[in-house]
Scaffold this motif. Sequence first.
Motif, mmCIF file in Angstrom:
data_model
loop_
_atom_site.group_PDB
_atom_site.id
_atom_site.type_symbol
_atom_site.label_atom_id
_atom_site.label_comp_id
_atom_site.label_asym_id
_atom_site.label_seq_id
_atom_site.Cartn_x
_atom_site.Cartn_y
_atom_site.Cartn_z
ATOM 1 N N GLN A 118 39.150 53.114 43.756
ATOM 2 C CA GLN A 118 40.561 52.827 44.003
ATOM 3 C C GLN A 118 40.821 52.359 45.434
ATOM 4 O OE1 GLN A 118 39.391 55.939 43.542
ATOM 5 N NE2 GLN A 118 39.790 56.816 45.575
ATOM 6 N N THR A 119 39.883 52.590 46.348
ATOM 7 C CA THR A 119 40.089 52.155 47.731
ATOM 8 C C THR A 119 40.093 50.634 47.857
ATOM 9 O OG1 THR A 119 37.714 52.189 48.266
ATOM 10 C CG2 THR A 119 38.960 54.248 48.578
ATOM 11 N N ARG A 120 39.635 49.919 46.823
ATOM 12 C CA ARG A 120 39.618 48.442 46.870
ATOM 13 C C ARG A 120 40.869 47.824 46.274
ATOM 14 N NH1 ARG A 120 34.998 46.587 48.735
ATOM 15 N NH2 ARG A 120 36.560 45.295 49.761
ATOM 16 N N LEU A 121 41.785 48.656 45.789
ATOM 17 C CA LEU A 121 43.014 48.118 45.187
ATOM 18 C C LEU A 121 43.811 47.267 46.173
ATOM 19 C CD1 LEU A 121 44.326 51.103 43.021
ATOM 20 C CD2 LEU A 121 43.826 48.793 42.205
ATOM 21 N N GLY A 122 43.920 47.714 47.415
ATOM 22 C CA GLY A 122 44.665 46.951 48.408
ATOM 23 C C GLY A 122 44.094 45.562 48.607
ATOM 24 N N ASP A 123 42.771 45.454 48.681
ATOM 25 C CA ASP A 123 42.126 44.144 48.847
ATOM 26 C C ASP A 123 42.385 43.261 47.627
ATOM 27 O OD1 ASP A 123 41.082 44.873 51.310
ATOM 28 O OD2 ASP A 123 39.259 45.710 50.422
ATOM 29 N N MET A 124 42.380 43.862 46.455
ATOM 30 C CA MET A 124 42.624 43.087 45.238
ATOM 31 C C MET A 124 44.055 42.545 45.208
ATOM 32 S SD MET A 124 40.557 45.774 42.800
ATOM 33 C CE MET A 124 40.961 45.077 41.215
ATOM 34 N N ILE A 125 45.030 43.384 45.559
ATOM 35 C CA ILE A 125 46.423 42.951 45.576
ATOM 36 C C ILE A 125 46.642 41.873 46.639
ATOM 37 C CG2 ILE A 125 48.803 43.690 45.983
ATOM 38 C CD1 ILE A 125 47.605 44.631 43.321
ATOM 39 N N ASP A 126 46.047 42.045 47.815
ATOM 40 C CA ASP A 126 46.201 41.057 48.879
ATOM 41 C C ASP A 126 45.597 39.708 48.481
ATOM 42 O OD1 ASP A 126 47.533 42.876 50.420
ATOM 43 O OD2 ASP A 126 45.838 43.349 51.733
ATOM 44 N N ALA A 127 44.491 39.720 47.754
ATOM 45 C CA ALA A 127 43.890 38.466 47.291
ATOM 46 C C ALA A 127 44.858 37.707 46.389
ATOM 47 C CB ALA A 127 42.589 38.757 46.550
ATOM 48 N N LEU A 128 45.593 38.434 45.564
ATOM 49 C CA LEU A 128 46.590 37.803 44.699
ATOM 50 C C LEU A 128 47.796 37.327 45.500
ATOM 51 C CD1 LEU A 128 46.559 40.422 41.789
ATOM 52 C CD2 LEU A 128 45.646 38.095 41.666
ATOM 53 N N ALA A 129 48.301 38.180 46.384
ATOM 54 C CA ALA A 129 49.504 37.852 47.138
ATOM 55 C C ALA A 129 49.289 36.665 48.066
ATOM 56 C CB ALA A 129 49.950 39.071 47.941
ATOM 57 N N ARG A 130 48.085 36.498 48.573
ATOM 58 C CA ARG A 130 47.778 35.360 49.440
ATOM 59 C C ARG A 130 47.371 34.130 48.624
ATOM 60 N NH1 ARG A 130 45.696 39.765 52.793
ATOM 61 N NH2 ARG A 130 46.926 39.775 54.721
ATOM 62 N N ASN A 131 47.468 34.253 47.304
ATOM 63 C CA ASN A 131 47.200 33.140 46.377
ATOM 64 C C ASN A 131 45.768 32.628 46.484
ATOM 65 O OD1 ASN A 131 48.135 31.514 44.251
ATOM 66 N ND2 ASN A 131 48.504 29.784 45.631
ATOM 67 N N ARG A 132 44.843 33.519 46.783
ATOM 68 C CA ARG A 132 43.429 33.122 46.808
ATOM 69 C C ARG A 132 42.848 33.046 45.400
ATOM 70 N NH1 ARG A 132 42.403 37.322 50.956
ATOM 71 N NH2 ARG A 132 40.987 38.254 49.427
ATOM 72 N N CYS A 133 43.516 33.714 44.443
ATOM 73 C CA CYS A 133 42.978 33.761 43.083
ATOM 74 C C CYS A 133 44.108 34.073 42.106
ATOM 75 C CB CYS A 133 41.878 34.816 42.977
ATOM 76 S SG CYS A 133 42.464 36.492 43.345
ATOM 77 N N ASP A 134 43.783 33.936 40.824
ATOM 78 C CA ASP A 134 44.726 34.309 39.758
ATOM 79 C C ASP A 134 44.442 35.704 39.234
ATOM 80 O OD1 ASP A 134 46.066 31.727 39.616
ATOM 81 O OD2 ASP A 134 44.173 30.984 38.782
ATOM 82 N N ILE A 135 43.184 36.107 39.342
ATOM 83 C CA ILE A 135 42.798 37.448 38.911
ATOM 84 C C ILE A 135 41.725 37.970 39.861
ATOM 85 C CG2 ILE A 135 41.088 36.565 37.246
ATOM 86 C CD1 ILE A 135 41.901 38.960 35.438
ATOM 87 N N SER A 179 33.764 44.435 33.652
ATOM 88 C CA SER A 179 34.541 45.344 34.487
ATOM 89 C C SER A 179 35.864 45.697 33.809
ATOM 90 C CB SER A 179 34.823 44.701 35.847
ATOM 91 O OG SER A 179 35.658 45.538 36.630
ATOM 92 N N GLY A 180 36.259 46.950 33.975
ATOM 93 C CA GLY A 180 37.572 47.370 33.504
ATOM 94 C C GLY A 180 38.531 47.576 34.657
ATOM 95 N N PHE A 181 38.189 47.046 35.832
ATOM 96 C CA PHE A 181 38.948 47.253 37.059
ATOM 97 C C PHE A 181 39.342 45.887 37.596
ATOM 98 C CE2 PHE A 181 38.597 48.898 41.698
ATOM 99 C CZ PHE A 181 39.951 49.201 41.715
ATOM 100 N N PHE A 182 40.604 45.516 37.462
ATOM 101 C CA PHE A 182 41.047 44.185 37.874
ATOM 102 C C PHE A 182 42.546 44.188 38.131
ATOM 103 C CE2 PHE A 182 41.164 44.421 33.267
ATOM 104 C CZ PHE A 182 42.400 43.898 32.931
ATOM 105 N N ALA A 183 43.029 43.112 38.743
ATOM 106 C CA ALA A 183 44.457 42.976 39.039
ATOM 107 C C ALA A 183 44.859 41.516 38.871
ATOM 108 C CB ALA A 183 44.762 43.442 40.474
ATOM 109 N N LEU A 184 46.102 41.306 38.488
ATOM 110 C CA LEU A 184 46.644 39.959 38.314
ATOM 111 C C LEU A 184 48.158 40.007 38.422
ATOM 112 C CD1 LEU A 184 46.556 38.922 34.531
ATOM 113 C CD2 LEU A 184 46.320 41.268 35.316
#
Length: 380
Positions: A118-135, A179-184
């Motif tokens: 769960q410590t990587r959730l912030g990095d995953m959300i930031d990747a989306l918010a900065r529009n680096r990826c779709d998922i 993986s069952g761990f992702f954000a979009l």
Amino acid sequence: MSLSPDEPVVTAISVEERVGSPDITVVVPCYREVDNVEPLVCALEDALTGRDWEVIFVDDNSPDGTIDVIRRLARTNWRVRGICRIGRKGLSSAVIEGILASSARFVAVMDGDLQHDQTRLGDMIDALARNRCDIAIGSRHVEGGDNAGLANAWRHALSNGGIRLAQMMLPVHVGDPMSGFFALKRDLFVRTAPRLSGQGFKILMDIILSAPEKLRVEEIPCTFHPRNAGESKLDAVVLLQFVGLILEKLFRGWLPLRFIGFATVGLTGVGVNLIVMMLLRSVGMDFGLAQEVSTLVAISSNFWLDNKLVYSDRRLRGMRLLGGFLVFLLVCAVGAWANIGIVQLFRAKGEGLGQASAAGAMIGVVWNYAVSSTLIWKAR
């Protein structure tokens, strides 16, 4: 205004200032995770400090009281929400319901057993918010990732086999498609949701294959931790359902995942029939009686496999299992009668035995599937 690399994109607001929905929803499908709920909430509070978030647990009516713990926490913590599903089971459909119950800009999915980092959730959300990826995917199979938390060599083999199979199908390279761990972004999921199968355990693959456009993927290295409590749900059934999902996508939805599974089980029944017939004939049993016994064994085998695998989310138990088996016998008898009739009809029109038999078999399996899904394993 540009963002610094370490600056959180989504910031928190105080409870007093709270208006509307959070920016982030973490969806946690769960079953029999009573001992993991509270530790997971605490872990999320640490991981998402300074961000505006909530967690939605989607519980499939766990008999261990998982939903009771969720409700107890929700009474004193506005970030915690719970959905209890009765008569519906399955990880993928739970994820779909959880995300559609959210109004957040970003949604993340993780298991309820504390194996995901769960410590990587912030990095995953930031990747989306900065529009680096779709998922954004929490990946065990990129540099810096680790899957040591898988329990044994058997589970490693299942996971690795699924990964190799999925990578042959995906339109983009993904190092960890299991993986069952992702954000979009939630709006992307809403546009994709009508195309999802909603079955099985590996919804990430379903999302990537079903999305209305080719997705940009970023994999965030993460460690897959040993399970905190409870039992793992990863087994051969999961991999079989995963194969069925791939077949469904190959046929572009014309053949539903459940029908593919039902037809595959039917093919195993043919093998069971032949093996039992040969064994009974080898000990001198009359052909007619051997045929009847082998047919009954094959139907019984099909019913057990359908109940265990194909309709695992609607599995029959107790007296309903017995009643379902009796109806299944009747359905198969009618299907066999229809099969014979179709073969005779095609033969009368001059078709070869092979074509006539194939047509009869197809009509029979469609009949058995349609009636079984409607009468025996109907959705509740």
